[in-house]
Design an enzyme around this catalytic site. Structure first.
Site, short mmCIF file in Angstrom:
data_model
loop_
_atom_site.label_atom_id
_atom_site.label_comp_id
_atom_site.label_asym_id
_atom_site.label_seq_id
_atom_site.Cartn_x
_atom_site.Cartn_y
_atom_site.Cartn_z
N GLU A 40 -47.36 15.83 -42.63
CA GLU A 40 -46.62 16.96 -42.07
C GLU A 40 -47.51 18.18 -42.06
O GLU A 40 -47.26 19.12 -41.33
CB GLU A 40 -45.36 17.23 -42.92
CG GLU A 40 -44.45 18.33 -42.41
CD GLU A 40 -44.87 19.74 -42.81
OE1 GLU A 40 -44.41 20.69 -42.17
OE2 GLU A 40 -45.66 19.89 -43.75
N CYS A 51 -41.24 14.40 -43.42
CA CYS A 51 -41.58 13.52 -44.56
C CYS A 51 -41.42 12.04 -44.25
O CYS A 51 -41.63 11.20 -45.11
CB CYS A 51 -40.73 13.89 -45.76
SG CYS A 51 -40.90 15.61 -46.21
N HIS A 87 -36.77 9.12 -50.77
CA HIS A 87 -37.63 10.27 -50.55
C HIS A 87 -37.24 11.33 -51.57
O HIS A 87 -36.05 11.59 -51.78
CB HIS A 87 -37.46 10.80 -49.12
CG HIS A 87 -38.06 12.16 -48.93
ND1 HIS A 87 -39.36 12.44 -49.30
CD2 HIS A 87 -37.54 13.32 -48.44
CE1 HIS A 87 -39.62 13.71 -49.04
NE2 HIS A 87 -38.54 14.27 -48.52
N1 COA Z 1 -29.33 24.62 -65.93
C1 COA Z 1 -29.12 23.43 -65.30
N2 COA Z 1 -28.86 23.34 -63.97
C2 COA Z 1 -28.85 24.47 -63.25
C3 COA Z 1 -29.07 25.72 -63.85
C4 COA Z 1 -29.32 25.77 -65.24
N3 COA Z 1 -29.54 26.93 -65.88
N4 COA Z 1 -29.00 26.66 -62.87
C5 COA Z 1 -28.73 26.02 -61.72
N5 COA Z 1 -28.64 24.70 -61.94
C6 COA Z 1 -28.37 23.63 -60.97
C7 COA Z 1 -27.32 24.00 -59.96
O1 COA Z 1 -26.02 23.80 -60.48
C8 COA Z 1 -27.67 23.05 -58.83
O2 COA Z 1 -27.15 21.77 -59.12
P1 COA Z 1 -26.35 20.94 -58.00
O3 COA Z 1 -27.30 20.78 -56.86
O4 COA Z 1 -26.04 19.65 -58.69
O5 COA Z 1 -25.17 21.76 -57.63
C9 COA Z 1 -29.19 22.95 -58.91
O6 COA Z 1 -29.56 23.44 -60.21
C10 COA Z 1 -29.91 23.81 -57.88
O7 COA Z 1 -29.41 25.11 -57.98
P2 COA Z 1 -29.11 25.95 -56.67
O8 COA Z 1 -28.61 27.28 -57.06
O9 COA Z 1 -28.29 25.13 -55.71
O10 COA Z 1 -30.61 26.07 -56.14
P3 COA Z 1 -31.23 26.87 -54.96
O11 COA Z 1 -30.21 27.56 -54.14
O12 COA Z 1 -32.28 27.73 -55.53
O13 COA Z 1 -31.92 25.75 -54.03
C11 COA Z 1 -32.64 23.75 -52.97
C12 COA Z 1 -31.96 24.36 -54.22
C13 COA Z 1 -32.81 22.28 -53.14
C14 COA Z 1 -31.79 24.05 -51.76
C15 COA Z 1 -34.04 24.41 -52.83
O14 COA Z 1 -34.84 23.99 -53.89
C16 COA Z 1 -34.72 24.13 -51.53
O15 COA Z 1 -34.53 24.82 -50.53
N6 COA Z 1 -35.62 23.11 -51.50
C17 COA Z 1 -36.40 22.78 -50.33
C18 COA Z 1 -35.64 21.97 -49.28
C19 COA Z 1 -35.50 20.56 -49.63
O16 COA Z 1 -36.20 20.07 -50.46
N7 COA Z 1 -34.57 19.89 -48.94
C20 COA Z 1 -34.25 18.53 -49.27
C21 COA Z 1 -34.09 17.61 -48.08
S1 COA Z 1 -35.64 17.08 -47.44
#
Ligand code: COA
Length: 390
Positions: free
Chosen positions: A79, A111, A233
């Site tokens: 990618e 990916c 993945h």
């Molecule tokens: N202790 C334990 N868990 C915690 C926590 C803490 N102190 N704080 C937050 N969490 C958990 C949340 O509850 C959430 O869990 P859930 O998904 O089971 O609900 C998880 O951590 C992620 O928290 P969230 O606030 O949703 O994270 P975020 O808004 O910062 O973003 C992604 C998460 C995945 C959207 C972000 O990492 C991202 O954009 N990644 C890139 C895109 C990607 O990889 N896409 C996947 C498809 S290819």
């Protein structure tokens, strides 16, 4: 005739950032990273490392000792391409001293493309079983600083030799497919970092899993009960756990939480430390399963769910072959992970911000990598690669 993976080896970069460091800088609880997204560290490339040097390093142990004239195709999946025209695989072809009688091409679909490369490779080998195809997936995952994707960066490459002598895993013929034109993650040509709608991308990932599974069943695939392990993945390892729960619900499987976790747990270990490696991540997951499972996996069926944003998804299966253990590169991988150097936040920012010169001048790059190949310079818009002493 069996066709599949004869050899598999991965590589990652020389540095890593512990996500504790990022959590402190962002003043958030590190458990969000460790438990919430399932990531502990992310590999960071040195300035003289890129998708070519990592790819060549991953493939070196695979091609050593092989009759190179049998490798008549190299499929390079990425990618994070370095050139709009020339395949990164052509540089790798030279670094590995492969036979000139070889076709080389680069494949792209976020990916997903390594899976497409494997399927194309299996088709080529089925036509001419005496030939072998080298499939390499290599990526550097980059998101904007302070974005939700930042803790899910990483990098790595995986090389697989596909042949009619699949010492590691036979790839079975049935696939379930799903394609839909969506904008969940993309990177226009002028950007160095991906644009992502993170929450939406996880939803599309799960929707694609559902449809790929349904198509897999329609195509005559195995029942859920005939699978022993699943390899997903892994943009972050929690995604695999979410995906597996989703699939279990869909098929109505009545597994205990421990049984469900046992079907995926060993696929997650390496990626927790490496971070996202886009095309490579699912097959680094396979390596992790093969090298970290406590029992003999011979005869066990592994389900693969490959997802590439945008989006294309494929679900297929493989059967681990008797005696596979003798062909793994476990020591190489574990030494590689152990010798990575931890970096502080200032060094992370130096690596992240390292300039990508576009002026056509002479830009020598200092030696930093601990790997066997390096990007020595960018000279008049040309990338100059060389072997290192290691
Ligand atoms: N202790 C334990 N868990 C915690 C926590 C803490 N102190 N704080 C937050 N969490 C958990 C949340 O509850 C959430 O869990 P859930 O998904 O089971 O609900 C998880 O951590 C992620 O928290 P969230 O606030 O949703 O994270 P975020 O808004 O910062 O973003 C992604 C998460 C995945 C959207 C972000 O990492 C991202 O954009 N990644 C890139 C895109 C990607 O990889 N896409 C996947 C498809 S290819």
């Amino acid at each position: 005739m069996k066709v599949g993976i004869e050899d598999i080896c991965f590589y990652t970069a020389s540095y890593y950032l512990d996500l504790q460091v990022l959590a402190e800088v962002h003043q958030i609880d590190v458990e969000k990273f460790y438990a919430g997204i399932g990531q502990e560290q992310m590999s960071m490339a040195a300035p003289d490392e890129d998708i070519v040097t990592m790819a060549a390093a991953a493939a070196l142990p695979v091609v050593e000792g092989q009759d190179k004239s049998a490798i008549r195709t190299l499929l390079f999946a990425s990618e994070s391409g370095i050139d709009q025209s020339k395949s990164a695989g052509v540089y790798v072809h030279r670094l590995l001293e492969l036979d000139p009688a070889c076709r080389v091409v680069e494949l792209k679909q976020a990916c997903y493309s390594a899976t497409s490369a494997i399927q194309m490779a299996c088709a080529l080998v089925a036509r001419q079983p005496q030939q072998k195809v080298l499939v390499i997936a290599s990526d550097i995952a980059r998101y904007d600083l302070d974005s939700s994707g930042e803790p899910t960066q990483g990098c790595g490459a995986v090389a697989m030799l596909i042949s009619a002598d699949p010492k590691i895993m036979e790839v079975e013929p049935v696939s379930g497919l799903y394609t839909e034109d969506v904008m969940d993650f993309w990177r226009p040509n002028y950007r160095g970092t991906a644009l992502v709608d993170g929450k939406y991308s996880t939803k599309v990932y799960l929707k694609s899993l559902k449809h790929a599974w349904l198509d897999y069943q329609q195509q005559g695939g195995h029942a859920f009960s005939e699978f022993n392990y699943f390899c997903y993945h892994q943009p972050f390892t929690r995604m695999a756990q979410k995906a597996h729960s989703h699939l279990l619900k869909q098929v109505g499987a009545s597994l205990s939480a421990a049984e469900a976790e046992a079907q995926i747990a060993d696929t997650l270990s390496y990626n927790r430390s490496i971070g996202n490696s886009y095309t490579a991540s699912i097959y680094i997951g396979l390596t992790s399963l093969l090298e970290n499972a406590e029992h003999d996996l011979a005869g066990q069926r592994v389900g693969f769910f490959s997802y590439g944003s945008g989006c294309v998804a494929e679900l297929f299966s493989g059967v681990v072959q008797p005696g596979y253990q003798a062909h793994l590169h476990k020591d190489y991988h574990q030494t590689l992970l152990a010798r990575r150097q931890s970096v502080d936040y200032a060094t992370y920012r130096r690596l992240y911000d390292y300039p990508n010169p576009v002026d056509g001048g002479e830009h020598a790059i200092a030696a930093e990598t601990t790997g066997p190949f390096r990007l020595a310079a960018i000279s008049q818009h040309k990338r100059i690669y060389e072997k290192t002493a290691s």
